[in-house]
Design a protein around this motif. Structure first.
Motif, PDB file in Angstrom:
ATOM      1  N   VAL A  33       0.848  -1.189   0.000  1.00 21.56           N
ATOM      2  CA  VAL A  33       0.000   0.000   0.000  1.00 21.56           C
ATOM      3  C   VAL A  33       0.888   1.244   0.000  1.00 21.56           C
ATOM      4  N   ILE A  34       0.402   2.315  -0.614  1.00 17.72           N
ATOM      5  CA  ILE A  34       1.072   3.619  -0.548  1.00 17.72           C
ATOM      6  C   ILE A  34       0.182   4.528   0.281  1.00 17.72           C
ATOM      7  N   VAL A  35       0.776   5.159   1.287  1.00 10.78           N
ATOM      8  CA  VAL A  35       0.044   6.023   2.198  1.00 10.78           C
ATOM      9  C   VAL A  35       0.698   7.402   2.208  1.00 10.78           C
ATOM     10  N   TRP A  36      -0.108   8.441   2.070  1.00  9.98           N
ATOM     11  CA  TRP A  36       0.355   9.812   2.251  1.00  9.98           C
ATOM     12  C   TRP A  36      -0.014  10.195   3.669  1.00  9.98           C
ATOM     13  N   THR A  37       0.981  10.495   4.474  1.00  9.92           N
ATOM     14  CA  THR A  37       0.759  10.646   5.911  1.00  9.92           C
ATOM     15  C   THR A  37      -0.022  11.902   6.264  1.00  9.92           C
ATOM     16  N   VAL A  38      -0.842  11.758   7.295  1.00  8.85           N
ATOM     17  CA  VAL A  38      -1.472  12.873   7.968  1.00  8.85           C
ATOM     18  C   VAL A  38      -0.791  13.033   9.326  1.00  8.85           C
ATOM     19  N   ARG A  39      -0.579  11.900  10.005  1.00  8.54           N
ATOM     20  CA  ARG A  39       0.102  11.927  11.305  1.00  8.54           C
ATOM     21  C   ARG A  39       0.740  10.580  11.582  1.00  8.54           C
ATOM     22  N   VAL A  40       1.953  10.632  12.090  1.00 10.79           N
ATOM     23  CA  VAL A  40       2.653   9.430  12.565  1.00 10.79           C
ATOM     24  C   VAL A  40       2.901   9.654  14.047  1.00 10.79           C
ATOM     25  N   TYR A  41       2.347   8.779  14.847  1.00  9.03           N
ATOM     26  CA  TYR A  41       2.456   8.916  16.299  1.00  9.03           C
ATOM     27  C   TYR A  41       3.825   8.445  16.779  1.00  9.03           C
ATOM     28  N   GLN A  42       4.229   8.929  17.936  1.00  7.58           N
ATOM     29  CA  GLN A  42       5.567   8.670  18.460  1.00  7.58           C
ATOM     30  C   GLN A  42       5.627   7.513  19.463  1.00  7.58           C
ATOM     31  N   GLN A  43       4.482   6.980  19.869  1.00  6.87           N
ATOM     32  CA  GLN A  43       4.475   5.892  20.849  1.00  6.87           C
ATOM     33  C   GLN A  43       4.658   4.562  20.111  1.00  6.87           C
ATOM     34  N   GLU A  44       5.751   3.902  20.392  1.00  4.65           N
ATOM     35  CA  GLU A  44       6.057   2.630  19.741  1.00  4.65           C
ATOM     36  C   GLU A  44       5.669   1.468  20.653  1.00  4.65           C
ATOM     37  N   VAL A  45       4.959   0.524  20.085  1.00  4.19           N
ATOM     38  CA  VAL A  45       4.561  -0.680  20.802  1.00  4.19           C
ATOM     39  C   VAL A  45       4.908  -1.868  19.920  1.00  4.19           C
ATOM     40  N   GLY A  46       5.777  -2.732  20.409  1.00  6.25           N
ATOM     41  CA  GLY A  46       6.137  -3.925  19.653  1.00  6.25           C
ATOM     42  C   GLY A  46       6.733  -3.642  18.284  1.00  6.25           C
TER      43      GLY A  46
END
Length: 86
Positions: A33-46
């Motif tokens: 899939v190709i995604v144009w970002t709106v927001r990438v969150y900073q909380q990483e889980v796994g």
């Protein structure tokens, strides 16, 4: 859960491969899939972070919403896209 340093500007195009996004319960995770970002969150889980974006027309989304894609995405895949190695 940990906070990571991952700066992804709005509108960044992410090329995601099958298995790098979504969960086992979500249909479609077996495709690229190709995604144009709106927001990438900073909380990483796994090893993943939540991404909101668009998979519809770019630069003017035609979905009529704030985003049409919301899914956990592998942090490593995002980094490869941002660093230009993908």
């Amino acid at each position: 859960m940990s906070i990571i340093d991952l700066n992804v500007p709005e509108g960044t195009r992410l090329r995601l491969r099958a298995g790098e996004w979504g969960t086992r319960r979500q249909a479609g995770t077996n495709q690229n899939v190709i995604v144009w970002t709106v927001r990438v969150y900073q909380q990483e889980v796994g090893g993943t972070v939540w991404v909101r974006g668009h998979t519809c027309a770019n630069p003017d989304p035609d979905c009529g919403g704030g985003w049409c894609f919301e899914s956990p995405v592998a942090s490593a895949a995002i980094r490869q896209n941002v660093e230009g190695t993908r």
